[in-house]
Design a protein around this motif. Structure first.
Motif, mmCIF file in Angstrom:
data_model
loop_
_atom_site.group_PDB
_atom_site.id
_atom_site.type_symbol
_atom_site.label_atom_id
_atom_site.label_comp_id
_atom_site.label_asym_id
_atom_site.label_seq_id
_atom_site.Cartn_x
_atom_site.Cartn_y
_atom_site.Cartn_z
ATOM 1 N N ILE A 1 0.835 -1.298 0.132
ATOM 2 C CA ILE A 1 -0.035 0.042 -0.155
ATOM 3 C C ILE A 1 0.817 1.429 0.091
ATOM 4 O O ILE A 1 0.607 2.079 -0.835
ATOM 5 C CB ILE A 1 -1.114 -0.218 1.169
ATOM 6 N N GLN A 2 1.813 1.310 1.076
ATOM 7 C CA GLN A 2 2.913 2.139 0.885
ATOM 8 C C GLN A 2 2.492 3.642 1.657
ATOM 9 O O GLN A 2 3.120 4.269 2.376
ATOM 10 C CB GLN A 2 3.776 2.663 -0.266
ATOM 11 N N SER A 3 1.432 4.129 1.064
ATOM 12 C CA SER A 3 0.519 5.409 1.656
ATOM 13 C C SER A 3 -0.775 5.438 1.322
ATOM 14 O O SER A 3 -1.010 4.852 0.229
ATOM 15 C CB SER A 3 1.618 6.688 1.161
ATOM 16 N N LEU A 4 -1.488 6.515 1.946
ATOM 17 C CA LEU A 4 -2.666 6.802 1.604
ATOM 18 C C LEU A 4 -2.890 8.158 1.373
ATOM 19 O O LEU A 4 -3.945 8.701 1.110
ATOM 20 C CB LEU A 4 -3.913 6.276 2.722
ATOM 21 N N ASN A 5 -1.740 8.753 1.386
ATOM 22 C CA ASN A 5 -1.615 10.381 0.802
ATOM 23 C C ASN A 5 -1.428 10.450 -0.571
ATOM 24 O O ASN A 5 -0.609 10.109 -1.202
ATOM 25 C CB ASN A 5 -0.652 10.844 1.671
ATOM 26 N N PRO A 6 -2.634 10.980 -1.215
ATOM 27 C CA PRO A 6 -2.672 11.089 -2.510
ATOM 28 C C PRO A 6 -1.553 11.889 -3.295
ATOM 29 O O PRO A 6 -0.898 11.625 -4.306
ATOM 30 C CB PRO A 6 -3.940 12.013 -3.188
ATOM 31 N N LEU A 7 -0.908 13.120 -2.622
ATOM 32 C CA LEU A 7 0.247 13.677 -2.955
ATOM 33 C C LEU A 7 1.524 12.669 -2.935
ATOM 34 O O LEU A 7 2.219 12.954 -3.745
ATOM 35 C CB LEU A 7 0.395 14.975 -2.189
ATOM 36 N N THR A 8 1.710 11.869 -2.077
ATOM 37 C CA THR A 8 2.674 11.117 -1.815
ATOM 38 C C THR A 8 2.599 9.951 -3.153
ATOM 39 O O THR A 8 3.643 9.774 -3.753
ATOM 40 C CB THR A 8 2.501 10.384 -0.445
ATOM 41 N N LEU A 9 1.507 9.279 -3.150
ATOM 42 C CA LEU A 9 1.535 8.476 -4.359
ATOM 43 C C LEU A 9 1.572 8.932 -5.656
ATOM 44 O O LEU A 9 2.300 8.388 -6.355
ATOM 45 C CB LEU A 9 -0.175 7.694 -4.230
ATOM 46 N N GLU A 10 1.273 10.062 -5.974
ATOM 47 C CA GLU A 10 1.345 11.005 -7.107
ATOM 48 C C GLU A 10 3.038 11.326 -7.350
ATOM 49 O O GLU A 10 3.670 10.684 -8.420
ATOM 50 C CB GLU A 10 0.744 12.223 -7.257
ATOM 51 N N ALA A 11 3.544 11.474 -6.254
ATOM 52 C CA ALA A 11 5.211 11.879 -6.138
ATOM 53 C C ALA A 11 6.013 10.497 -6.501
ATOM 54 O O ALA A 11 6.829 10.787 -7.351
ATOM 55 C CB ALA A 11 5.354 12.469 -4.896
ATOM 56 N N VAL A 12 5.492 9.333 -6.120
ATOM 57 C CA VAL A 12 6.225 8.180 -6.117
ATOM 58 C C VAL A 12 5.536 7.521 -7.476
ATOM 59 O O VAL A 12 6.242 6.221 -7.769
ATOM 60 C CB VAL A 12 6.350 7.392 -5.066
ATOM 61 N N ARG A 13 4.809 7.952 -8.289
ATOM 62 C CA ARG A 13 4.212 7.104 -9.276
ATOM 63 C C ARG A 13 3.326 5.952 -8.908
ATOM 64 O O ARG A 13 3.463 5.063 -9.623
ATOM 65 C CB ARG A 13 5.135 7.204 -10.576
ATOM 66 N N ARG A 14 2.764 5.901 -7.757
ATOM 67 C CA ARG A 14 1.922 4.900 -7.349
ATOM 68 C C ARG A 14 0.542 5.074 -7.993
ATOM 69 O O ARG A 14 -0.074 6.289 -7.915
ATOM 70 C CB ARG A 14 1.998 4.570 -5.977
ATOM 71 N N PRO A 15 -0.127 4.066 -8.159
ATOM 72 C CA PRO A 15 -1.855 4.522 -8.299
ATOM 73 C C PRO A 15 -2.306 4.930 -7.349
ATOM 74 O O PRO A 15 -2.078 4.564 -5.877
ATOM 75 C CB PRO A 15 -2.140 2.621 -8.366
ATOM 76 N N LYS A 16 -3.344 5.829 -7.723
ATOM 77 C CA LYS A 16 -3.833 6.878 -6.597
ATOM 78 C C LYS A 16 -5.248 6.578 -6.111
ATOM 79 O O LYS A 16 -5.889 7.169 -5.366
ATOM 80 C CB LYS A 16 -3.765 8.330 -7.128
ATOM 81 N N ASN A 17 -5.804 5.544 -6.840
ATOM 82 C CA ASN A 17 -7.296 5.058 -6.375
ATOM 83 C C ASN A 17 -7.204 4.334 -5.102
ATOM 84 O O ASN A 17 -7.516 3.122 -5.026
ATOM 85 C CB ASN A 17 -8.015 4.332 -7.668
#
Length: 504
Positions: free
Chosen positions: A285-301
């Motif tokens: 999962i790594q994070s539930l923070n949308p800014l974080t997910l975007e910064a590391v190019r993880r899926p944001k849904n």
């Protein structure tokens, strides 16, 4: 001429797939090649002596973040003892700054950059025939007459041409068996080395089934897929799962890492009908923070992600493992608390709180100045702080991680944890943080503890909370006794009763 393929695994139960691939690729010269696996917990003098007494001309190490420091130390001392021994390194830890690495470490003679099967095969042929025309081997960097030579990169390996690593090397009965059905990853997470390769290279499905059947017939205990995203192709994933269920031997367990956003109804229905213990599923999962997910190019849904994870966890036949990473961009302490609580509420079997490592070759390491990363200079390059979270914040999270591992992941405290979280604090993270402060204040982190002592410490914490919540200690004690009855054997409980609840 004798060549040794070796490595230092992180634990005895682990095994190294890479050197098995190399051995099989050079199988025609196997009479000249030995393969030995040690661990980082082995006495350094023992490993050193075993290698020196082996009379090897070339020693080849498989290098990772967990063994790099000890590997270098070992290589340096082997070279001091036997200057004529040639030392070759390979693996992700030496593939991304090879020239600088060779300049710094004079004891190293060769480095294989990237995938090594074809490179190692050519290296062995060249070495064993005394050809020494190493400039012809793409993917090899080497030292000769005081100079460093950099050959062109090797072509991307055709994965289907790589031999099955266990066809001539039977898997050990007392270790995890690692298996790879796909190389590459469809995602581009900026902290992960898999993001460097843009292509996914699967083995033919029929070959995968044939090789998995080998493990089933051998009745190995656990097969762990190292595929970065096992379900990148959900139909292929479901076909493999169906095959394993149809050929289940009643013993072997299969572990794989998936992207929860990609699962479908068929995947869930298959898991529902599987034998309990047949499958383990790991979900990053790594994070539930949308800014974080975007910064590391993880899926944001995250809504779909959490929904699908709940569906998997509801399938009680499957062991689930979820991960968070502390130290990612835009994830400050408060944000991480939110991520922790959201993931904890899922109720997975295992919840790993990990800490970011700025691996060589990753995009995030290249952006270290942008995010003001401070990290350890030697492997595993773990983050100390960044502009979003302080070193003190990371240290506090490490305290929480310790308590989470001791009480949640170690199991045996279900009722007690549920009551304490509901009554002692507002959130799960608040409980673990407060318990961690108590645990460290008492100095319990300074020694290891038997399982029964963890019950005593929990009760002591409840007694401390009893000052503001009268009756809490008595209620927790009742629940701890019930938890112990589910976990400890009768003799251990009798011994516990004789010693009592005091910490000695």
């Amino acid at each position: 001429m004798k060549i040794l393929l070796t490595t230092l695994n992180s634990k005895y139960i682990h095994s190294n797939l890479a050197i098995k691939y190399l051995y099989m690729s050079a199988l025609e010269n196997r009479r000249f090649i030995d393969m030995r696996e040690f661990t980082i917990n082995n006495d350094e003098d023992y490993v050193y002596t075993e290698i020196i007494r082996g009379g090897y001309n070339v020693v080849c190490f498989s290098c990772y973040i967990w063994n790099m420091t000890k590997t270098i130390y070992l290589a340096e001392n082997i070279k001091k003892a036997r200057p004529d021994i040639k030392i070759l390194l390979g693996g992700p830890e030496v593939s991304y700054d090879s020239i600088e690495f060779l300049r710094k470490h004079k004891s190293i003679d060769f480095i294989i950059v990237g995938e090594g099967e074809e490179v190692f095969k050519q290296f062995c042929e060249m070495t064993l025939t005394n050809g020494k025309a190493y400039e012809k081997i793409n993917g090899l960097i080497y030292r000769s007459n005081g100079k460093i030579y950099v050959n062109p990169p090797a072509d991307v390996q055709h994965f289907e041409t790589v031999p099955f690593p266990y066809s001539a090397l039977l898997p050990a009965d007392d270790r995890i068996v690692y298996y790879e059905s796909v190389r590459g990853c469809p995602f581009n997470c900026s902290y992960c080395l898999s993001s460097i390769e843009k292509h996914v290279r699967p083995l033919p499905l029929e070959r995968v089934k044939r090789e998995l059947n080998f493990f089933l017939l051998r009745r190995v205990r656990q097969v762990k897929f190292i595929d970065r995203t096992f379900n990148y192709d959900i139909q292929r994933c479901n076909e493999i799962i169906k095959y394993l269920m149809e050929n289940d031997n009643g013993l072997t367990n299969f572990h794989f890492e998936i992207c929860a956003e990609l699962i479908n109804d068929e995947f869930i229905e298959l898991l529902k009908s599987a034998r309990k213990g047949l499958f383990q599923v790991e979900i990053g999962i790594q994070s539930l923070n949308p800014l974080t997910l975007e910064a590391v190019r993880r899926p944001k849904n995250t809504e779909r992600l959490l929904h699908n994870i709940r569906r998997i966890i509801a399938v009680e036949t499957v062991h689930t493992h979820v991960d968070l990473i502390a130290g990612l961009p835009f994830e400050d302490y408060i944000s991480f608390v939110h991520s922790f609580n959201g993931v904890y509420a899922l109720g997975a079997d295992q919840f790993q709180l990990g800490f970011l490592k700025l691996l060589k070759g990753t995009e995030l390491r290249a952006k270290k100045e942008m995010y003001e990363y401070v990290f350890r200079d030697v492997a595993p390059y773990e983050v100390i702080a960044n502009r979003f979270i302080s070193a003190d914040g990371i240290a506090r999270l490490k305290m929480v991680e310790n308590i989470l591992d001791l009480y949640y992941n170690r199991k045996g405290f279900d009722r007690s944890l549920r009551y304490a979280i509901e009554n002692f604090t507002e959130t799960a993270f608040d409980f673990y943080e407060e318990f961690a402060y108590f645990f460290y204040l008492k100095g319990y982190q300074n020694r290891s503890h038997k399982k029964e002592d963890l019950y005593r410490i929990f009760f002591e914490f409840a007694t401390w909370k009893d000052r503001s919540l009268p009756g809490a200690a008595d209620e927790v004690k009742k629940l701890l006794i019930l938890d112990m009855s589910d976990t400890l054997n009768p003799d251990a409980i009798k011994k516990f009763d004789r010693k009592g609840w005091a910490i000695l």
